[in-house]
Design a protein around this motif. Structure first.
Motif, short mmCIF file in Angstrom:
data_model
loop_
_atom_site.label_atom_id
_atom_site.label_comp_id
_atom_site.label_asym_id
_atom_site.label_seq_id
_atom_site.Cartn_x
_atom_site.Cartn_y
_atom_site.Cartn_z
N SER A 1 0.84 -1.19 0.00
CA SER A 1 0.00 0.00 0.00
C SER A 1 0.88 1.24 0.00
O SER A 1 1.78 1.36 0.83
CB SER A 1 -0.93 0.01 1.22
OG SER A 1 -1.68 1.20 1.27
N SER B 1 0.14 5.41 -0.08
CA SER B 1 -0.99 6.32 0.04
C SER B 1 -0.53 7.76 0.19
O SER B 1 0.53 8.04 0.74
CB SER B 1 -1.85 5.93 1.25
OG SER B 1 -1.10 6.01 2.44
N SER C 1 -4.03 6.31 -3.67
CA SER C 1 -3.27 5.16 -3.20
C SER C 1 -2.98 4.19 -4.32
O SER C 1 -3.64 4.20 -5.38
CB SER C 1 -4.03 4.43 -2.07
OG SER C 1 -5.23 3.88 -2.57
N LEU C 2 -1.98 3.37 -4.07
CA LEU C 2 -1.67 2.19 -4.90
C LEU C 2 -1.74 0.99 -3.98
O LEU C 2 -1.12 0.97 -2.92
CB LEU C 2 -0.28 2.31 -5.53
CG LEU C 2 0.17 1.16 -6.44
CD1 LEU C 2 1.15 1.67 -7.49
CD2 LEU C 2 0.86 0.03 -5.66
N ASN C 3 -2.49 -0.03 -4.39
CA ASN C 3 -2.65 -1.23 -3.58
C ASN C 3 -2.30 -2.46 -4.40
O ASN C 3 -2.53 -2.51 -5.61
CB ASN C 3 -4.09 -1.35 -3.07
CG ASN C 3 -4.47 -0.19 -2.16
OD1 ASN C 3 -3.99 -0.08 -1.05
ND2 ASN C 3 -5.32 0.70 -2.67
N HIS C 4 -1.74 -3.44 -3.71
CA HIS C 4 -1.31 -4.66 -4.38
C HIS C 4 -1.61 -5.84 -3.47
O HIS C 4 -1.33 -5.80 -2.26
CB HIS C 4 0.19 -4.55 -4.69
CG HIS C 4 0.91 -5.87 -4.64
ND1 HIS C 4 1.72 -6.23 -3.56
CD2 HIS C 4 0.95 -6.92 -5.49
CE1 HIS C 4 2.22 -7.42 -3.78
NE2 HIS C 4 1.77 -7.87 -4.92
N SER D 1 -4.16 -2.21 -7.89
CA SER D 1 -5.12 -1.12 -8.04
C SER D 1 -4.36 0.19 -8.01
O SER D 1 -3.81 0.57 -6.98
CB SER D 1 -6.15 -1.17 -6.91
OG SER D 1 -7.06 -0.09 -7.01
N PHE D 2 -4.32 0.89 -9.18
CA PHE D 2 -3.60 2.16 -9.27
C PHE D 2 -3.99 2.88 -10.56
O PHE D 2 -4.05 2.25 -11.62
CB PHE D 2 -2.09 1.92 -9.26
CG PHE D 2 -1.29 3.18 -9.47
CD1 PHE D 2 -1.16 4.10 -8.45
CD2 PHE D 2 -0.72 3.45 -10.70
CE1 PHE D 2 -0.43 5.27 -8.63
CE2 PHE D 2 0.01 4.61 -10.91
CZ PHE D 2 0.15 5.51 -9.87
N PRO D 3 -4.25 4.19 -10.50
CA PRO D 3 -4.43 4.96 -9.26
C PRO D 3 -5.79 4.70 -8.65
O PRO D 3 -6.77 4.46 -9.34
CB PRO D 3 -4.29 6.40 -9.74
CG PRO D 3 -4.77 6.37 -11.15
CD PRO D 3 -4.38 5.02 -11.70
N ASP D 4 -5.82 4.76 -7.35
CA ASP D 4 -7.05 4.57 -6.57
C ASP D 4 -7.24 5.85 -5.78
O ASP D 4 -6.48 6.14 -4.86
CB ASP D 4 -6.87 3.38 -5.64
CG ASP D 4 -8.20 2.81 -5.19
OD1 ASP D 4 -9.21 3.49 -5.40
OD2 ASP D 4 -8.22 1.71 -4.64
N SER E 1 -7.98 -1.06 -11.76
CA SER E 1 -7.54 -2.33 -11.21
C SER E 1 -7.25 -3.32 -12.32
O SER E 1 -7.86 -3.27 -13.40
CB SER E 1 -8.62 -2.90 -10.27
OG SER E 1 -8.24 -4.15 -9.77
#
Length: 878
Positions: A369, A371, A386-389, A401-404, A441
């Motif tokens: 994450s 953020s 945020s960027l989530n993986h 998931s980026f950009p979120d 995503s």
């Protein structure tokens, strides 16, 4: 002996005086006139006299418990009985002291009791360093010292020397020495070296040294040794650890180099190398800026080889990497702005070949994450990105998931005046807020990373929501009307249709659903209006006077709401045939599986209801029966049911029931349970029928489709040093946050070692400890097109604990049991022995895919933490 530089002591002849006082004190510079010290008095020279050019540059304070004797003809003085001399930062204490003016030598020695045993050893303290010896001689003329049978402390280390010579620049040379971190007079271990040099506040350097344990020399020799005694950064070699791996061969692990690059940056390089050709390299830079930010990065690369390269059928190679990054920002650096990162990303097989600790092996999911958030001071809106993986190491599935991003406007009250006077009107309580969410995503296999297949799977969506709400108190009830509007934006539309000629690999027959996509801009909408009513009802049952149970209170919180939803999303749905039977049709959306969701189809007039219960008991204290000492015991923290009824649906108007319960019995046993009840019956093929379960003759709210229950508890004996540890914890919490975060990477490496070798980090202050947890999960789903029923039932017990066989022996076990598969889970057993300044541990993983045995003997001192005698064997089953 690092004494402070002084001017050589030269005085005029002093009169012969014997003082039998129990405490005599004096200060220098010395007098230039004869003075007789009266017995039974403490004299401080205050007569203004002319000082000699070679007098000391600071006063000397001295005293003795027994007596002070001044010998004028011989120009000597003697101090007897717990003598003490202070000069600048030097504090010398001994049973006896004498000074000869002609030679300028001060000598401190011990005395002997009636049994002939020495006592009152000379102890010299200079700043933070301490020296303990048999005999100490210091020459005020040359500013040199000779110390016999000394024991001195430098940082965490102790040096025992037969003879010690101190130069005028405070450099110390030792003869026949022992270096150790054991604080006993007779240490359990030490490095024996003929010569040692000490540069105060910098280094301890020795020539060839031999490791000696319990006075017995070992075969371990080192050509030289350098022990740092400075604080802060210092570049240097990180010694490797010897290891044996059944698949990789004999190896050296965690060897490398530390590079200190100042107050803001440092770098640690570590590597592993094995005899069968496997290797790995890890670079760990950390950075920090006080009151601004700090963080650390780990870059790991590994090359693992199995088998003989000459036999291609038996030879395999795996090239893996892992990247971890953490970054935190001080909240005071930029008020309203925050940036943080916690990244853990790598190949799926990295942990398989390069990580051996219990927690990593049983957890196959990793995530990341990054953020950024901003809040405008004095404004009602905020922004976050945020960027989530998420990554499953077993299946190789990755989600990024980026950009979120999300933008929110807090509730504002447009009809409320700036200065509210009196009771507000109902319309002044109307609040309006706004939120928008942007989602991008992609889901793919790790083999598709940065390839065309990965970008083809990218999904993008955006959702806007505008809620309007306010509340009106009506007696003990609260009435809350509200409006809500949502709009969904998509960039891809999915078309699914039944293809009778398409091969279905799951059933090995013809007939499957074919899927195609259309890119563009698409929108769907949803709106609803609602009103809810809630209250709290209290019931109390009071027991008779004298009963230990005083009362039981029951709190019921019912909630009911009514909502209406017009059909604004019918264009987003279509009929889908999912089998050869034309009657097998279901309604599905063009945007099924979208990352922002899909609005519901059709009109809905929902009546939602919920019921929450809380149960408490008040009991009298065993020691004091007064009302002030009564205590509350929670019998049920929460127990309730939720559901809804659609007044406008053609069929299946009643929703599933969600039930839950949670409590903490006796502040020891945590219990939580939840489940779902389906109120409709099913036919022989598993298809739901529009008939309630109770209409079919069953006394029930519905079929249990899924449920879970979890119980956990922990027991341990009293900690012998609990107060001391709480004090240390408070001190750590009060430390500067930046200084704590700066060592984050080192803490993570230490934590990984603790997980890998739990036996090396046990707490001997707690005689025994047991942690237990039990989980039971049940789910039952029906496949409509085949009539098949899929039942999943899992029951698992996990236990973790240790106990002390003796105050110095500790046995521990971490394991679990799968009741369904009747298998023992990943098990780690360990035995630890407290050796005062050392600790021995035996770790055993007796069965499973990863089996391991290791025996480790390591010093407790942080200075020698890399000096670990380790024997490890590891085995794999793939």
């Amino acid at each position: 002996m690092p004494l402070q530089d002084t001017i050589p002591l030269k005085t005029l002849p002093l009169p012969d005086t014997t003082a039998q006082d129990s405490s005599v004190k004096d200060t220098l510079p010395p007098l230039q006139a004869d003075t007789t010290l009266p017995a039974d008095s403490t004299v401080a020279d205050t007569v203004p006299v002319k000082l000699s050019r070679d007098s000391l540059d600071a006063p000397v304070e001295y005293k003795a418990k027994d007596s002070i004797v001044l010998m004028v003809p011989d120009k000597r003085f003697f101090l007897y009985g717990n003598a003490n001399t202070k000069y600048k930062t030097v504090d010398l204490t001994a049973e006896r002291m004498n000074f000869t003016q002609n030679t300028g030598i001060l000598e401190a020695t011990t005395a002997k009791d009636t049994s002939g045993n020495p006592f009152g050893r000379p102890v010299l303290k200079d700043g933070e360093q301490a020296f303990d010896s048999d005999t100490l001689r210091y020459n005020f003329n040359t500013q040199k010292a000779k110390i016999y049978h000394t024991r001195s402390q430098y940082g965490e280390g102790y040096i025992h020397s037969e003879q010690t010579k101190r130069e005028s620049d405070n450099t110390i040379f030792g003869f026949r020495n022992g270096y150790t971190t054991c604080n006993l007079d007779t240490p359990h271990f030490q490095f024996r070296a003929r010569k040692i040099k000490v540069i105060p506040d910098k280094l301890v350097i020795s020539g060839p040294a031999n490791l000696e344990i319990e006075g017995v020399p070992t075969p371990l020799f080192i050509p030289f040794a350098i022990f740092p005694i400075t604080h802060g950064q210092r570049s240097g070699i990180l010694p490797p650890q010897y290891a044996v791996n059944a698949q990789k061969g004999v190896g050296l692990e965690q060897g490398g180099y530390y590079i200190g690059l100042g107050d803001y940056f440092d770098l640690t390089l570590r590597g592993d190398v094995y005899s069968y050709g496997s290797w790995s390299l890890t670079a760990s830079p950390t950075y920090r800026k006080r009151y601004k930010y700090n963080g650390g990065l780990n870059l790991s690369f590994a090359n693992t080889r199995f088998g003989d390269p000459a036999v291609k059928s038996e030879f395999t190679r795996s090239r893996d990497f892992r990247i971890t990054w953490n970054h935190s920002m001080d909240s005071k650096a930029r008020p309203g702005v925050n940036f943080g990162a916690n990244v853990n990303f790598g190949t799926s097989s990295y942990n398989t070949y390069n990580v051996f600790d219990y927690y990593t092996r049983v957890n196959n999911n990793i995530g990341s994450s990054i953020s950024f958030s901003k809040t405008w001071q004095g404004k009602p809106y905020n922004l976050s990105m945020s960027l989530n993986h998420q990554q499953n190491l077993s299946t190789g599935d990755i989600m990024i998931s980026f950009p979120d991003a999300s933008f929110n406007v807090n509730t504002i009250y447009p009809f409320q005046p700036k200065e509210l006077v009196g009771t507000p009107k109902w319309y002044q309580k109307i609040g309006v807020s706004y939120s928008t969410v942007l989602r991008n995503s992609v889901n793919f296999r790790d083999t598709m990373f940065l390839k065309k297949e990965m970008f083809d799977r990218l999904q993008t969506g955006m959702q806007h929501t505008i809620p309007v709400s306010f509340s009106i108190p009506i007696g003990t009830f609260t009435l809350s009307p509200g409006l809500n509007y949502s709009e969904y934006w998509y960039t891809r539309k999915m078309f699914r249709r039944w293809d009778a000629n398409k091969y279905n690999p799951q059933t090995d027959t013809l007939g499957a659903i074919d899927t195609t996509y259309q890119t563009g801009f698409f929108a769907a909408r949803q709106a609803s209006a609602s009103v809810s009513l809630s209250t709290a009802l209290y019931g109390m049952y009071t027991f008779k006077k004298g009963s230990k149970i005083k009362a039981i209170r029951h709190v019921v919180r019912p909630t009911v709401s009514l909502s209406y939803q017009p059909d604004l999303a019918s264009a987003a749905y279509y009929d889908l045939q999912y089998s050869h039977n034309p009657e097998d049709i279901t309604r599905t959306s063009y945007f099924s599986g979208s990352i922002i969701g899909v609005p519901g189809e059709g009109k809905a007039g929902m009546v939602s209801f919920g019921l929450d219960n809380n149960l408490e008991m008040k009991v009298a204290s065993e020691k004091d029966t007064s009302a002030a000492k009564e205590k509350k015991i929670k019998l049920l923290d929460g127990f309730g049911i939720n559901g809804s009824y659609n007044l406008m649906a053609d069929s299946f108007k009643l929703s599933n029931f969600s039930i839950y319960a949670r409590t903490n019995l006796f502040e020891k046993l945590n219990i939580s349970a939840s489940g779902t009840l389906d109120p409709y019956v099913v036919d022989a093929r598993g298809k739901r029928l529009d008939q309630y379960v109770w209409e079919a003759g069953k006394v029930s709210l519905g079929r249990l489709t899924n449920a879970n229950i979890t119980l956990s508890t922990s027991f341990q004996s009293n900690d012998k040093k609990s107060q001391e540890k709480e004090k240390q914890l408070e001190e750590m919490q009060n430390q500067d946050q930046q200084s704590m975060d700066a060592a984050y990477q080192a803490q993570q490496r230490q934590l990984e070692m603790m997980r890998n070798n739990p036996g090396e980090y046990v707490d001997f202050d707690i005689p025994w400890r047991v942690d237990l947890s039990y989980s039971l999960t049940y789910s039952k789903s029906i496949i409509p097109d085949s009539g098949g029923v899929v039942v999943n039932f899992n029951q698992y017990l996990n236990f973790n604990g240790d106990f002390s066989l003796t105050p110095k022996w500790k046995v521990g076990l971490t394991s679990g049991y799968d009741f369904i598969n009747q298998e023992i889970a990943y098990t780690n057993m360990y035995i630890s022995r407290d050796l005062h300044c050392w600790q021995m541990s035996i770790n055993l993983v007796p069965f499973g895919t990863f089996r391991q045995f290791s025996i480790t003997i390591s010093p407790k001192s942080g200075l020698l933490r890399d000096l670990r005698i380790n024997r490890t064997r590891q085995f794999y089953d793939f």
